[in-house]
Design an enzyme around this catalytic site. Structure first.
Site, PDB file in Angstrom:
ATOM      1  N   TYR A 278     -70.105 -87.854  -7.165  1.00 56.73           N
ATOM      2  CA  TYR A 278     -69.383 -86.646  -7.576  1.00 56.73           C
ATOM      3  C   TYR A 278     -68.922 -85.853  -6.342  1.00 56.73           C
ATOM      4  O   TYR A 278     -69.655 -85.762  -5.352  1.00 56.73           O
ATOM      5  CB  TYR A 278     -70.320 -85.797  -8.448  1.00 56.73           C
TER       6      TYR A 278
ATOM      7  N   LYS B 274     -71.692 -80.554 -18.886  1.00 52.99           N
ATOM      8  CA  LYS B 274     -70.811 -81.578 -19.462  1.00 52.99           C
ATOM      9  C   LYS B 274     -71.298 -81.985 -20.861  1.00 52.99           C
ATOM     10  O   LYS B 274     -71.274 -81.163 -21.751  1.00 52.99           O
ATOM     11  CB  LYS B 274     -70.728 -82.760 -18.504  1.00 52.99           C
TER      12      LYS B 274
ATOM     13  N   ASP C  29     -77.934 -89.360 -10.670  1.00 50.18           N
ATOM     14  CA  ASP C  29     -77.106 -88.429 -11.438  1.00 50.18           C
ATOM     15  C   ASP C  29     -76.675 -89.156 -12.715  1.00 50.18           C
ATOM     16  O   ASP C  29     -75.889 -90.099 -12.669  1.00 50.18           O
ATOM     17  CB  ASP C  29     -75.887 -88.003 -10.598  1.00 50.18           C
TER      18      ASP C  29
ATOM     19  N   ARG D  41     -86.662 -65.487 -12.905  1.00 53.17           N
ATOM     20  CA  ARG D  41     -86.160 -66.369 -11.840  1.00 53.17           C
ATOM     21  C   ARG D  41     -87.052 -67.612 -11.733  1.00 53.17           C
ATOM     22  O   ARG D  41     -86.609 -68.677 -11.362  1.00 53.17           O
ATOM     23  CB  ARG D  41     -86.083 -65.638 -10.493  1.00 53.17           C
TER      24      ARG D  41
HETATM   25  C1  LIG Z   1     -69.641 -81.863 -13.059  1.00 53.86           C
HETATM   26  C2  LIG Z   1     -70.553 -82.798 -12.394  1.00 53.86           C
HETATM   27  C3  LIG Z   1     -71.520 -82.330 -11.478  1.00 53.86           C
HETATM   28  C4  LIG Z   1     -71.640 -80.869 -11.098  1.00 53.86           C
HETATM   29  O1  LIG Z   1     -71.995 -80.072 -12.166  1.00 53.86           O
HETATM   30  P1  LIG Z   1     -71.629 -78.497 -12.265  1.00 53.86           P
HETATM   31  O2  LIG Z   1     -72.337 -78.091 -13.498  1.00 53.86           O
HETATM   32  O3  LIG Z   1     -70.141 -78.402 -12.321  1.00 53.86           O
HETATM   33  O4  LIG Z   1     -72.148 -77.857 -11.032  1.00 53.86           O
HETATM   34  C5  LIG Z   1     -72.364 -83.255 -10.935  1.00 53.86           C
HETATM   35  N1  LIG Z   1     -72.269 -84.569 -11.202  1.00 53.86           N
HETATM   36  C6  LIG Z   1     -71.343 -85.061 -12.048  1.00 53.86           C
HETATM   37  C7  LIG Z   1     -71.282 -86.521 -12.301  1.00 53.86           C
HETATM   38  C8  LIG Z   1     -70.455 -84.199 -12.672  1.00 53.86           C
HETATM   39  O5  LIG Z   1     -69.536 -84.678 -13.506  1.00 53.86           O
END
Ligand SMILES: *Cc1c(COP(=O)(O)O)cnc(C)c1O
Length: 401
Positions: free
Chosen positions: A112, A209, A184, A59
């Site tokens: 997001y 992604k 982000d 963890r």
């Molecule tokens: C998908 C996404 C997230 C969240 O990610 P998860 O892995 O689905 O929790 C955050 N920011 C952006 C820009 C995203 O495309």
């Protein structure tokens, strides 16, 4: 080898993997071990108290997960990195550990959807003041920052209309008031954009992604200034949103081809955006690589490629989208983005499903908008596929125009 001296394609492969693995393994072993054993209690104690390096319990840290964290740390030129079970794990751990009652965060309306929910519903419930600005109104954002704040949370390009904000300019504004800047960087990836080099303090990714790239594992990463990363890590250790060894391995494996994939996706997306822009069935194309995009100049200055995601609005309405999308053959109609296969969907039923038509209009999201995440297929095939689907809906489209 000093990895920071190597280029991104090399670091995608070798980052975190320059030491020999046990038995001479040439790929990182998947350590599906919950705990790590010690015969020497003094050594165990030294690791447990952070005086020696090592692993105690997964963890907290795990050797396979560490390889992934190193890869991203090196690619983002960061001092430190940590990881999470999902991208939202990265976002919520960062916000909840760096903010608290009475603190103020300034962000954008276009973040997001999950981040937006934190800003609108969850953070205010913990006594945190949230101000969301018009995404590309830099004067408004600067004015809100200047009023005083603790954290500035940015995302660029944004979902789904690919708005671009100036990271250097807004980081400078934030640092004037002593705020921490978090970016982000999911859409751009470290191949196309390095927010830390533009002044940000922390950068995070949904590793689900482009980093993973194959739509088969979920994860999140955060990197940047060591003391800030440590603070978030110590919260994540306790709330338990830790990344497991199996998905960490798959994401690190996917990342070995990150530069190859992103270069291909950058090139294909630009071609497709130009193709769609010139097509008379298409109302508008949102892609920062197009000279007509309002954020093009900023994108050109802070990105080395414009990414694999675009969106476009068809002439017509939502019925036009309903007729069009199922006619595409080389696409999964699904949420998510950044995979080797092309993915598409309408924000009206995916990322922005909970908003009303008016709210979507306020965010500049047309009802006929389609988000299109370009895969690594041959671009000629993707264009032919779009061509046949656009031709096939001509009559339906004529009827609503
Ligand atoms: C998908 C996404 C997230 C969240 O990610 P998860 O892995 O689905 O929790 C955050 N920011 C952006 C820009 C995203 O495309």
């Amino acid at each position: 080898m000093n990895q920071s001296d190597s280029r991104k394609g090399t670091n995608s492969v070798w980052g975190g993997e320059t030491e020999h693995f046990p038995n001479g393994a040439v790929t990182s072993p998947i350590y599906n071990s919950v705990a790590f054993a010690y015969n020497d209690l003094d050594e165990w104690h030294a690791v447990a108290t952070g005086k020696s390096e090592g692993h105690i319990y997964s963890r907290n840290t795990n050797p396979t997960v560490h390889v992934l964290e190193e890869k991203i740390r090196i690619l983002e030129s960061a001092e430190a990195a940590t990881s999470f079970a999902t991208g939202m794990g990265a976002i919520s751990n960062t916000l909840f550990s760096l903010l608290g009652p009475g603190k103020r965060v300034v962000s954008l309306k276009d973040t997001y959807g999950g981040a937006s929910r934190l800003f609108l519903d969850f953070l205010p419930a913990y006594g945190i003041n949230v101000t969301l600005c018009e995404t590309i109104n830099h004067e408004e954002i600067e004015a809100e920052i200047a009023k005083g704040c603790d954290l500035v949370y940015l995302e660029t390009p944004t979902n789904p209309t690919l708005k671009v904000v100036d990271l250097k300019r807004l980081s400078a504004a934030a640092h004037k008031v002593g705020a921490v800047v978090v970016v982000d960087n999911t859409f751009a990836t470290p191949i196309n954009q390095n927010p830390l080099l533009l002044g940000a303090d922390l950068v995070l990714h949904s590793a689900t992604k482009f980093l993973c790239g194959h739509s088969d594992a979920m994860g999140g990463v955060l990197c940047g200034k060591a003391e800030l990363v440590k603070k978030v890590f110590s919260f994540r250790e306790i709330n338990g949103a830790s990344l497991q060894a199996d998905p960490a391995y798959m994401i690190a494996r996917g990342m070995k081809t990150l530069e190859l994939r992103i270069e291909r996706q950058n090139a294909s997306a630009l071609k497709i955006a130009r193709y769609l822009k010139a097509h008379d069935a298409v109302e508008e194309v949102f892609y920062p690589g197009l000279e007509t995009h309002p954020g093009h100049e900023i994108a050109k200055a802070q990105m080395s490629g414009f990414g694999g995601v675009m969106s476009f609005a068809l002439k017509g309405n939502y019925d036009t989208v309903k007729a069009f999308l199922p006619k595409l053959k080389l696409v999964h109609l699904a949420a998510s983005l950044g995979s080797v296969s092309t993915l598409a969907g309408p924000p009206r039923t995916t990322s922005h499903v909970e908003l009303t038509e008016e709210q979507r209009a306020l965010l500049g999201i047309p009802e006929s908008l389609i988000r299109y995440s370009v895969g690594i297929e041959n671009v000629e095939d993707l264009i032919e596929d779009l061509e046949q689907a656009l031709a096939a809906i001509k009559t339906e489209q004529m009827a609503v125009l």
